[in-house]
Design an enzyme around this catalytic site. Structure first.
Site, PDB file in Angstrom:
ATOM      1  N   GLU A 103      82.076  11.126  40.828  1.00  0.00           N
ATOM      2  CA  GLU A 103      80.813  11.104  40.080  1.00  0.00           C
ATOM      3  C   GLU A 103      80.957  11.806  38.733  1.00  0.00           C
ATOM      4  OE1 GLU A 103      77.472  12.997  42.034  1.00  0.00           O
ATOM      5  OE2 GLU A 103      76.067  12.315  40.502  1.00  0.00           O
ATOM      6  N   LYS A 122      80.571   6.712  41.118  1.00  0.00           N
ATOM      7  CA  LYS A 122      79.130   7.002  41.037  1.00  0.00           C
ATOM      8  C   LYS A 122      78.810   7.423  39.609  1.00  0.00           C
ATOM      9  CE  LYS A 122      75.460   9.858  43.030  1.00  0.00           C
ATOM     10  NZ  LYS A 122      74.896  10.344  44.281  1.00  0.00           N
TER      11      LYS A 122
HETATM   12  P1  13P Z   1      69.951  11.821  41.368  1.00  0.00           P
HETATM   13  O1  13P Z   1      69.821  10.414  41.877  1.00  0.00           O
HETATM   14  O2  13P Z   1      68.733  12.648  41.566  1.00  0.00           O
HETATM   15  O3  13P Z   1      70.530  11.876  40.003  1.00  0.00           O
HETATM   16  O4  13P Z   1      71.041  12.502  42.296  1.00  0.00           O
HETATM   17  C1  13P Z   1      72.200  11.834  42.574  1.00  0.00           C
HETATM   18  C2  13P Z   1      73.251  12.803  42.859  1.00  0.00           C
HETATM   19  O5  13P Z   1      73.854  12.762  43.889  1.00  0.00           O
HETATM   20  C3  13P Z   1      73.567  13.820  41.836  1.00  0.00           C
HETATM   21  O6  13P Z   1      74.777  14.430  42.137  1.00  0.00           O
END
Ligand code: 13P
Length: 349
Positions: A193, A235
């Protein structure tokens, strides 16, 4: 080798056992029109969300809230995997059933956030580095035993006139790649991510350029660290103008910029992309995902789904408010939002 149209190209006799396990997990996580639920807020973040709606910030309220989520009737029809946090992976319902078991009973694969949050990056004022590589190999082995089959690590990139710097991007993407390699060795699918934050007054083009650069460096690092691209999930943030930008963008423009950025940066070997919502409203995050499917259905090399936290949970949290009598309505809202995200995955929102 027998194949059917749903099988992954790596599935079969030539792939090592552990690769098959990883591929099976990825395939299950992207099944049908399902997506992921990020319920892995750290204690500090969860308390912040509670404070905003006036819920007491105690371990028991955090447990109750997570119980509300994992026992929501019908959640397993919409959600393929749920990301837990170190506190929650050990917690149980009031009847003593581990949350991980509740999820598995609902057909939801348990995952785990394994990064240890961000800290200031030395030498780079205003920029952050994500912690958590020390001891990660041992923690992953423990989480595997506890039932986690996928994991998450979040890197944070901030935009302003002078940042992000190359040094910050490289340090964060290197850590993501090291984490991903350790996960795959442990039989755990890594969600990588790299979040480019929405805060700021930058325009869509600046977010596009930064996101593309971050993703290029990420995939270079993943390649250098021998990470199997066919056994991971990206992500990313959607490509959006900054929250305080005077030039906001239409839903179609955001969808187009986001997919174009991914096409220029993400190898076709990657099985799927699961977006974070990043502070967009639930409706807007869903509408953006929907527009991507409407415009690009059948034309993309990877699956596109959701891995939202706020965009699924926030409306339910505002209904719950910490009160037992609101649990059922909050659960209905949670599943409602998740099912709208399923519709978005079909391009039918
Ligand atoms: P949000 O969808 O609230 O951005 O959170 C996703 C997430 O896992 C952030 O690390």
């Amino acid at each position: 080798m027998e194949t059917d149209e749903n099988s992954h190209p790596l599935k079969g006799t030539s792939a090592p056992m552990e690769t098959n396990e990883l591929i099976n997990t990825v395939t299950a996580l992207f099944e049908g029109d399902k997506g992921l639920l990020a319920m892995d807020e750290s204690t500090a973040t969860c308390n912040k969300r509670f404070e905003e709606v006036g819920i007491p910030q105690t371990e028991e309220y955090r447990r109750k809230y997570r119980e509300l989520i994992v026992t929501a009737p019908g959640l397993g029809k919409c959600i393929s995997g749920a990301i837990l946090y170190d506190e929650t992976i050990y917690q149980s319902t009031k009847d003593g059933v581990l949350f991980t078991d509740k999820l598995k009973q609902a057909g939801i694969i348990p995952g785990i956030k394994v990064d240890e949050g961000t800290t200031d990056l030395a030498g780079f004022p205003g920029e952050k580095i994500t912690r958590g590589l020390d001891g990660l190999k041992e923690r992953l082995a423990k989480y595997y035993e506890l039932g986690a089959r996928f994991a998450k690590w979040r890197a944070v990139i901030t935009i302003n006139a002078v940042i992000p710097t190359k040094g910050c991007i490289e340090a964060n993407m290197h850590a993501l790649a090291r984490y991903a390699a350790l996960c795959q060795e442990a039989g755990i699918v890594p969600i990588v991510e790299p979040e480019v934050l929405m805060d700021g007054s930058h325009d869509l083009k600046r977010c596009f350029d930064v996101t593309a650069n971050v993703q290029h460096i990420l995939f270079d690092q993943l390649f250098d660290q021998n990470v199997n691209l066919q056994a991971l999930i990206l992500k990313p943030n959607m490509v959006l103008p900054g929250l305080s930008s005077p030039k906001q963008a239409s839903i179609d423009k955001v969808a187009e910029a986001t997919v174009t950025c991914l096409l220029q940066s993400v190898p076709a070997a990657v099985p799927g992309v699961a977006f974070l919502s990043g502070g967009q409203s639930a409706e807007l995050a869903t509408a953006h995902l929907n527009a991507m499917h409407v415009k690009y259905k059948g034309k993309l090399p990877w699956a596109l789904t959701f891995s939202f936290a706020r965009a699924i949970q926030q409306p339910a949290l505002e209904i719950w408010k910490g009160e037992d009598e609101n649990v059922e309505k909050a659960q209905q809202m949670l599943v409602h939002r998740a099912s709208l995200d399923n519709a978005a995955r079909r391009g039918e929102y």
